[in-house]
Design a protein around this motif. Structure first.
Motif, PDB file in Angstrom:
ATOM      1  N   UNK A   1     138.748  24.328  51.384  1.00 18.46           N
ATOM      2  CA  UNK A   1     139.116  23.861  50.057  1.00 18.46           C
ATOM      3  C   UNK A   1     138.368  24.692  49.018  1.00 18.46           C
ATOM      4  N   UNK A   2     138.948  24.891  47.827  1.00 19.14           N
ATOM      5  CA  UNK A   2     138.277  25.707  46.807  1.00 19.14           C
ATOM      6  C   UNK A   2     136.881  25.177  46.491  1.00 19.14           C
ATOM      7  N   UNK A   3     135.907  26.066  46.583  1.00 16.96           N
ATOM      8  CA  UNK A   3     134.492  25.725  46.384  1.00 16.96           C
ATOM      9  C   UNK A   3     134.046  26.117  44.984  1.00 16.96           C
ATOM     10  N   UNK A   4     134.732  27.129  44.436  1.00 19.22           N
ATOM     11  CA  UNK A   4     134.400  27.634  43.113  1.00 19.22           C
ATOM     12  C   UNK A   4     134.692  29.121  43.033  1.00 19.22           C
ATOM     13  N   UNK A   5     134.492  29.697  41.885  1.00 17.82           N
ATOM     14  CA  UNK A   5     134.680  31.135  41.699  1.00 17.82           C
ATOM     15  C   UNK A   5     133.327  31.822  41.689  1.00 17.82           C
ATOM     16  N   UNK A   6     133.224  32.920  42.408  1.00 13.92           N
ATOM     17  CA  UNK A   6     131.963  33.659  42.434  1.00 13.92           C
ATOM     18  C   UNK A   6     131.709  34.380  41.119  1.00 13.92           C
ATOM     19  N   UNK A   7     132.680  34.326  40.197  1.00 15.09           N
ATOM     20  CA  UNK A   7     132.527  34.972  38.894  1.00 15.09           C
ATOM     21  C   UNK A   7     132.062  34.006  37.811  1.00 15.09           C
ATOM     22  N   UNK A   8     132.052  32.700  38.129  1.00 14.84           N
ATOM     23  CA  UNK A   8     131.722  31.690  37.123  1.00 14.84           C
ATOM     24  C   UNK A   8     130.613  30.788  37.652  1.00 14.84           C
ATOM     25  N   UNK A   9     129.565  30.638  36.878  1.00  9.54           N
ATOM     26  CA  UNK A   9     128.456  29.788  37.289  1.00  9.54           C
ATOM     27  C   UNK A   9     128.844  28.324  37.301  1.00  9.54           C
ATOM     28  N   UNK A  10     128.347  27.588  38.280  1.00  9.89           N
ATOM     29  CA  UNK A  10     128.557  26.149  38.298  1.00  9.89           C
ATOM     30  C   UNK A  10     127.242  25.477  38.662  1.00  9.89           C
ATOM     31  N   UNK A  11     127.130  24.232  38.251  1.00  3.46           N
ATOM     32  CA  UNK A  11     125.864  23.515  38.385  1.00  3.46           C
ATOM     33  C   UNK A  11     125.729  22.921  39.781  1.00  3.46           C
ATOM     34  N   UNK A  12     124.555  23.093  40.397  1.00  2.36           N
ATOM     35  CA  UNK A  12     124.210  22.457  41.661  1.00  2.36           C
ATOM     36  C   UNK A  12     122.992  21.571  41.403  1.00  2.36           C
ATOM     37  N   UNK A  13     123.066  20.329  41.842  1.00  2.00           N
ATOM     38  CA  UNK A  13     121.983  19.389  41.565  1.00  2.00           C
ATOM     39  C   UNK A  13     121.213  18.959  42.805  1.00  2.00           C
ATOM     40  N   UNK A  14     121.766  19.180  43.994  1.00  2.00           N
ATOM     41  CA  UNK A  14     121.106  18.757  45.216  1.00  2.00           C
ATOM     42  C   UNK A  14     119.911  19.640  45.536  1.00  2.00           C
TER      43      UNK A  14
END
Length: 202
Positions: free
Chosen positions: A51-64
């Motif tokens: 399943x789509x995890x995200x784009x390697x070109x766009x930052x996304x927040x990880x909290x764990x």
């Protein structure tokens, strides 16, 4: 007069076909060539369930605690600790003398200190100009090794090769600084953990 009107209509239709149909289809076709397909389609990374995890070109927040943190963002392009996703990029435009900026920096630094992240480097408290930066510096990644390794129950030495594999070098070998792609690194951590568990269960 009628001939001029018909001529203008024909020219408009031809230009519309070229710029609105032929050119977009041509660019789309070029983008689907094997060498360009991944980037043209958004450089999407898929998780272990495909399943789509995200784009390697766009930052996304990880909290764990199990994941490496990325740079903070002044906008909420994707889901994060605060607010709803906005789908836009940009900076806060707050001056260095603005008390709101100082409060945010201090609050973020205190939170990282509580989470035993050390040293607290600039990547952790200062946002990028676009708010979408998917990279952190090598120093910022190294500062998180102990925390992530402890949360995953592995040795810190096991994390270092994964960081190296997720590091993008200087552009053309001379421009900028090496940066660690956080999304790729966190995906690699999950993949490595699953492979290790499978070997253990065999």
């Amino acid at each position: 007069m009628l001939q001029n009107i018909l001529k203008a209509i024909r020219i408009s239709v031809i230009l519309w076909l070229i710029t609105g149909v032929v050119y977009p289809l041509l660019i789309f076709g070029v983008g689907q060539l094997p060498a360009l397909r991944e980037k043209a389609n958004g450089s999407i990374v898929y998780n272990l369930e495909n399943k789509p995890y995200g784009s390697s070109l766009i930052g996304q927040v990880f909290t764990s605690e199990r994941y490496f943190y990325t740079r903070p963002s002044a906008v909420r392009y994707s889901q994060g600790r605060q607010g709803r996703p906005t789908g836009v990029s940009g900076a806060s435009n707050l001056a260095t003398s603005n008390p709101d900026l100082l409060k945010r920096v201090v609050d973020t630094a205190n939170q990282l200190r509580d989470e035993n992240v050390s040293p607290i480097v600039g990547d952790f408290i200062y946002t990028s100009g676009s708010g979408l930066d998917p990279h952190i510096s090598l120093r910022a990644a190294q500062a998180q090794i102990e925390r992530v390794a402890k949360a995953r129950g592995i040795r810190p030495e096991e994390v270092i090769p994964l960081i190296n594999r997720s590091t993008d070098n200087r552009f053309l070998g001379i421009f900028g600084e090496p940066g660690v792609n956080v999304l790729r690194l966190n995906y690699t951590l999950d993949l490595n953990e699953r492979v290790s568990n499978q070997r253990r269960n065999q």
